[in-house]
Design a protein around this motif. Structure first.
Motif, short mmCIF file in Angstrom:
data_model
loop_
_atom_site.label_atom_id
_atom_site.label_comp_id
_atom_site.label_asym_id
_atom_site.label_seq_id
_atom_site.Cartn_x
_atom_site.Cartn_y
_atom_site.Cartn_z
N LEU A 12 10.28 23.50 -8.11
CA LEU A 12 10.96 24.27 -7.07
C LEU A 12 12.22 23.56 -6.59
CD1 LEU A 12 10.98 26.72 -5.19
CD2 LEU A 12 9.38 25.52 -3.69
N GLN A 13 12.12 22.25 -6.38
CA GLN A 13 13.28 21.47 -5.93
C GLN A 13 14.40 21.50 -6.98
OE1 GLN A 13 10.95 18.23 -3.07
NE2 GLN A 13 12.16 17.48 -4.75
N SER A 30 4.16 31.66 -7.09
CA SER A 30 3.03 31.01 -7.76
C SER A 30 2.51 29.82 -6.96
CB SER A 30 3.43 30.56 -9.17
OG SER A 30 4.51 29.65 -9.12
N CYS A 31 3.42 29.10 -6.30
CA CYS A 31 3.01 27.95 -5.49
C CYS A 31 2.23 28.40 -4.25
CB CYS A 31 4.25 27.15 -5.08
SG CYS A 31 3.89 25.46 -4.58
N LEU A 53 0.88 18.62 1.09
CA LEU A 53 1.42 19.55 0.10
C LEU A 53 1.87 20.85 0.77
CD1 LEU A 53 -1.21 19.04 -2.74
CD2 LEU A 53 1.19 18.37 -2.83
N GLN A 54 1.09 21.32 1.72
CA GLN A 54 1.45 22.55 2.44
C GLN A 54 2.75 22.37 3.23
OE1 GLN A 54 -2.24 23.16 4.63
NE2 GLN A 54 -2.67 25.02 3.46
N LEU A 55 2.88 21.23 3.89
CA LEU A 55 4.09 20.97 4.68
C LEU A 55 5.31 20.86 3.76
CD1 LEU A 55 5.47 20.41 7.38
CD2 LEU A 55 4.94 17.99 7.08
N HIS A 56 5.15 20.14 2.65
CA HIS A 56 6.24 20.00 1.68
C HIS A 56 6.70 21.40 1.23
CE1 HIS A 56 7.74 17.48 -2.01
NE2 HIS A 56 8.63 18.36 -1.62
N PHE A 57 5.73 22.26 0.92
CA PHE A 57 6.04 23.63 0.50
C PHE A 57 6.74 24.41 1.61
CE2 PHE A 57 4.79 28.12 0.50
CZ PHE A 57 5.39 28.54 -0.69
#
Length: 464
Positions: A12-13, A30-31, A53-57
């Protein structure tokens, strides 16, 4: 599954950096699905890695929405979400929509901010379980994001409070990492490692500068700009050259607030020419055109139209462009056409720009400026009530935003409106208030011009 999410975040990045909008959208979808599965499978509801992971997303998703101009998604409140859910249920059951309730002030929490704050609280001071950013830098970045979400809604007090917290955190982390002095004094490995921290610091101060410029707090803006120029001068390879366009944009906005339209237009053109992306260049070009239009000089109006055509944001604007560019392009083109006597076509484009500004960008300052530009045509059409409502809306918003130049113009147009409708007292009251506000504005400009940093900022010519 955790590894899948990590790979998707990395992908994504990369897509975001390459500005591949279609691929970015696919990976976001998808993520999202993977994270829902991961949360269900987690042994504990608030497992640290799962929250990280949720925060990063959430951070990446917010950045994507900002780049696309979809602030309406970021600013959605719990009340709006519940209304959408209820509407979907009624539609599914074939129940007609009920009558709309009377408009009330929506003070329910903004969902994106609540979600970011919740995840930050869950993570606390724990070290990140995979290589991304130091924990303090993550907190600083999230606070900076929250401030950016608040800004279009003119919630400046909250925005500045978050930016202040973010700056304290990033300064402490830079000190902890031993980052001080100039780029040339640091080992190459340290320079590369600490690039992200310095970049976050730039974003934080840039956010504060934009708030201060919007509110015409020029002395505060001078301090912000001076710090940024010094920061980029000390780190030319890491920050100075990559962020050159952003610096020109900031100086252009400062010059605009300080009433120097010519310098503002020049800086915006330089920002367009040095933009690191086509999107950045287009927005800078629109800013240059708007500054030129404000001079009301025939030659400048022609220059404005030429700039808009050069960067393909004139009239027939590509529908695939982000909402910010389409809205800004419609606004500038509409003004050009109205100035050139094509009032009907110009007014239609201004209406389109208003829909973008209100419905997608949620930018109250832009809404104020567009409604002010549209009001005279409404008056010409004989729609006195419509013109009055537009002027009142613009005055309310520009007053709330502390956007003094727009407020002064609005008061003059309202005085003209009252003169046309035979309201002599209101006409004189508006003129008197306009004169008072303009006198205060000119004093702010004079005070700013007396500061040594004003000349340094206005005459800045990039990096040697």
């Amino acid at each position: 599954m955790r590894m899948q999410v990590l790979l998707q975040l990395a992908q994504l990045q990369l897509y975001m950096l390459s500005q591949n909008t279609a691929a970015t959208g696919q990976v976001l979808s998808s993520c999202t699905a993977l994270l829902v599965e991961l949360e269900r499978a987690a042994s504990q509801p608030q497992e640290p890695l799962c929250s990280q992971l949720q925060l990063h997303f959430c951070v990446l998703r917010a950045l994507c929405l900002m780049s696309e101009g979809r602030y309406n998604e970021l600013l959605k409140t719990e009340k709006e979400r519940d209304a959408e859910i209820e509407k979907a249920k009624r539609k599914e059951k074939g129940i007609p929509e009920g009558e709309k309730a009377e408009t009330e002030v929506d003070n329910t929490p903004i969902i994106s901010i609540s979600e970011l704050s919740r995840l930050l609280e869950q993570i606390g001071d724990r070290e990140w379980e995979y290589t991304w950013l130091p924990t303090a830098a993550v907190h600083a970045l999230v606070f900076c994001l929250i401030a950016t979400i608040y800004r279009p809604k003119t919630r400046f007090k909250q925005a500045l409070a978050y930016l202040s917290q973010a700056q304290q955190l990033i300064d402490e982390e830079l000190q902890h990492q031993g980052i001080k002095g100039k780029e040339s004094d640091l080992p190459l490995q340290a320079v590369c490692h600490h690039h992200s921290l310095l970049f976050i610091k730039f974003l934080i101060i840039e956010g504060a500068a934009m708030v201060h410029v919007t509110q015409v707090e020029l002395e505060h803006a001078q301090r912000d700009l001076s710090v940024l120029l010094e920061l980029c001068t000390d780190h030319p390879a890491l920050l100075g050259k990559p962020l050159l366009s952003s610096l020109y944009m900031l100086i252009g906005n400062y010059a605009l607030a300080a009433g120097d339209l010519s310098t503002a237009a020049e800086r915006f053109v330089e920002a367009a020419q040095t933009g690191s992306s086509a999107s950045q260049a287009r927005l800078a070009a629109v800013s240059a055109a708007l500054a030129l239009l404000d001079t009301q000089q025939p030659d400048d109006i022609l220059k404005a139209a030429d700039i808009l055509r050069q960067y393909e944001v004139f009239d027939d604007i590509d529908s695939k462009l982000p909402f910010a560019e389409r809205g800004a392009g419609c606004f500038a083109t509409g003004l050009v056409l109205m100035t050139q006597g094509q009032e009907t076509e110009g007014h239609l484009l201004l209406g389109k720009a208003l829909r973008f500004a209100h419905g997608h960008l949620c930018n109250q300052q832009l809404v104020s400026q567009i409604t002010l530009a549209m009001a005279p045509k409404q008056m010409q059409r004989g729609d006195t009530e419509g013109a009055r409502n537009m002027l009142l809306s613009s005055l309310t918003l520009s007053s709330t935003n502390h956007d003094v130049p727009t407020l002064v113009r609005g008061l003059h147009r309202m005085s003209h409106f009252h003169a046309k409708t035979g309201n002599t007292k209101e006409h004189h009251d508006c003129l008197e208030r306009a004169e008072e506000k303009n006198t205060q504005y000119l004093q702010v400009i004079e005070d700013a011009q007396n500061e040594p940093s004003h000349i340094q900022i206005m005459q800045w010519q990039g990096f040697s």
